[in-house]
Design an enzyme around this catalytic site. Structure first.
Site, PDB file in Angstrom:
ATOM      1  N   VAL A  10      -9.947   0.705   2.575  1.00  0.00           N
ATOM      2  CA  VAL A  10     -10.124   0.232   3.951  1.00  0.00           C
ATOM      3  C   VAL A  10      -9.411   1.198   4.882  1.00  0.00           C
ATOM      4  CG1 VAL A  10      -9.609  -1.608   5.601  1.00  0.00           C
ATOM      5  CG2 VAL A  10     -10.324  -2.200   3.278  1.00  0.00           C
ATOM      6  N   GLY A  13      -4.560   3.054   6.520  1.00  0.00           N
ATOM      7  CA  GLY A  13      -5.564   2.841   5.473  1.00  0.00           C
ATOM      8  C   GLY A  13      -4.910   2.228   4.254  1.00  0.00           C
ATOM      9  N   LYS A  14      -5.688   1.744   3.350  1.00  0.00           N
ATOM     10  CA  LYS A  14      -5.147   1.243   2.084  1.00  0.00           C
ATOM     11  C   LYS A  14      -6.284   1.176   1.089  1.00  0.00           C
ATOM     12  CE  LYS A  14      -1.129  -0.267   0.509  1.00  0.00           C
ATOM     13  NZ  LYS A  14       0.211   0.164   0.944  1.00  0.00           N
ATOM     14  N   GLY A  15      -5.940   1.324  -0.193  1.00  0.00           N
ATOM     15  CA  GLY A  15      -6.978   1.252  -1.215  1.00  0.00           C
ATOM     16  C   GLY A  15      -6.483   0.498  -2.420  1.00  0.00           C
TER      17      GLY A  15
END
Ligand code: NAD
Length: 425
Positions: A69, A114-116
């Site tokens: 995201v 962001g992050k994943g």
């Protein structure tokens, strides 16, 4: 066969995205943010879900679900870790991505958020399986990642090894070596000096800054630290070096209390020689993690996990100052109670931003092709943290609100201003 069940819905009260949004809403109201900007800043810019087929060691094929995201890129490329856990779900990744936007903005780092994550159990997978999974994820995200677009980093379940695989896979796909595509790399392949200690060091600087405002003398103050991993152990060590007595520490095996103070170097050495756990540590009496949180200390550093202080135990917190080493250790339901009881809380997006600050320095050094000494990294990170604290503190005075809401105000105001100046909506 897939190991991945569809993401289960979690109750609204525990939903991390809702928890973040409730604080965001309060700050937006104080800022008088227009409905249009509110909707822009609340919504993630990009949400990517990928299926990752991986050959397992037993010859079978498993399909894993991966997420990335990108919440907002108005201040710069997205920045945020990658989490490997069976608990990963889109709501969590969305919340963590937004947190990164606010964390970078409040710390004056030119990155977005962001992050994943990948829904997997890294402990049950071999190194080969994890490598194939990480490379498959990088291939799937080739249009998302990039030193100018989105720069991943380690999070729960990932570390320098996975970052090395991402850097290598990305570099092979673009055709040249691209160390700046990811941070948290091993030192030998372009990681930054000082990164390992950076988050705990930032917690210590935030703690010292807050104590100064509160008139607390470090040599007459006591502290308890929950969690004894990277953030907890280093925070405890550096806070002890500031003169505070650390009365209690804890990890997943429980809490350890000594009214005369725990020798943190000894505890670190013990943990390192006992599989990174404090179980059996003899320099203190056993207590529970809940008891640790409610100890009569001046400073409490929750540095383990989210939702440790809630509406349930907040009335019993006796610390005057809480410095959030972990992400989200104080639930939204506890905010008001702590405020009313006069407990100062240095919020996660400010207190643990030392890590992303030095990640930013790693990216800068990779792009320069020139590496800084540890002394320079620490000096610049400390200065950044002190300035960020002061900025948030002044905003809390100006708006007569908690440091948490002030941190959101500073961050949202900055991203909102840049969004308006960039225009194009
Ligand atoms: P870590 O895995 O190194 O350490 C976690 C510690 O918490 C371990 O000591 C573990 O035993 C303990 N723990 C686990 N469950 C517990 C429980 N139920 N009760 C008490 N202790 C428990 O992780 P870390 O990198 O130190 O991260 C800790 C927190 O800080 C997380 O919320 C993470 O998101 C946040 N954080 C980490 C960094 C970083 O640079 N490492 C940066 C920002 C935020």
């Amino acid at each position: 066969m897939s190991t991945n069940e569809p993401s289960t819905l979690i109750p609204a009260a525990e939903n991390p995205f809702d928890s973040m949004i409730s604080r965001f809403d309060e700050a937006a109201r104080i800022l008088n943010l227009s409905d249009g900007l509110y909707n822009v800043l609340k919504s993630p810019a990009k949400q990517v879900i990928v299926s990752l087929p991986v050959s397992m060691d037993d010859g079978s094929i498993q399909v894993f679900e991966g997420y990335r995201v990108v919440h907002n890129i108005n201040l710069g490329p997205a920045k945020g870790g990658i989490r490997y856990s069976m608990d990963v779900h889109l709501d969590e990744v969305k919340a963590l991505a937004a947190w990164m936007t606010w964390k970078c903005a409040v710390s004056n780092i030119p990155f977005g958020g962001g992050k994943g994550g990948i829904k997997c159990d890294p402990r049950s997978m071999s190194a080969g399986e994890l490598e194939r999974l990480t490379r498959a994820y990088t291939r799937a995200m080739i249009d998302v990642f990039g030193p100018e677009k989105d720069i991943p980093a380690p999070d729960m379940g990932t570390g320098p090894r996975e970052m090395a695989w991402i850097m290598d896979q990305y570099s092979k796909l673009v055709g040249y070596s691209s160390p700046a595509v990811v941070t948290g790399k091993p030192l030998v392949m372009g990681g930054s000096k000082g990164r390992v200690e950076a988050t705990g060091r930032g917690v210590m600087v935030a703690c010292r800054s807050a104590m100064l405002k509160m008139g607390l003398n470090p040599y007459k103050s006591t502290c308890a630290v929950q969690g004894f991993g990277n953030v907890g152990s280093i925070s405890a060590k550096l806070i002890e070096q500031q003169g505070l007595k650390i009365l209690a520490i804890s990890d997943v095996t429980g809490g350890y209390y000594n009214p005369n103070g725990i020798n943190i170097q000894e505890a670190i050495a013990y943990s390192q020689s006992h599989g990174d756990q404090l179980l059996g540590f003899t320099g203190a009496d056993p207590i529970s993690n809940n008891e640790l949180l409610e100890l009569d200390v001046d400073v409490l550093v929750p540095a383990a996990m989210e939702d440790q202080i809630t509406g349930h135990n907040a009335p019993r917190i006796r610390a005057k100052l809480i410095v959030e080493g972990a992400n989200g250790p104080v639930a939204a339901s506890a905010d008001e109670i702590l405020n009313q009881n006069g407990v100062m809380v240095v919020p996660d997006i400010l207190a643990n931003a030392g890590g992303v600050t030095v990640s930013y320095f790693e990216w800068v050094q990779n792009r320069l092709g020139y590496f800084w000494t540890e002394e320079r990294v620490n000096r610049r990170a400390d200065r950044n943290m002190k300035e960020a604290f002061e900025h948030v503190y002044q905003a809390s005075m100006q708006h007569n609100c908690s440091l948490r809401i002030a941190a959101y105000i500073v961050a949202i105001d900055k991203v909102a201003q840049v969004t308006q100046l960039r225009g194009g909506i």
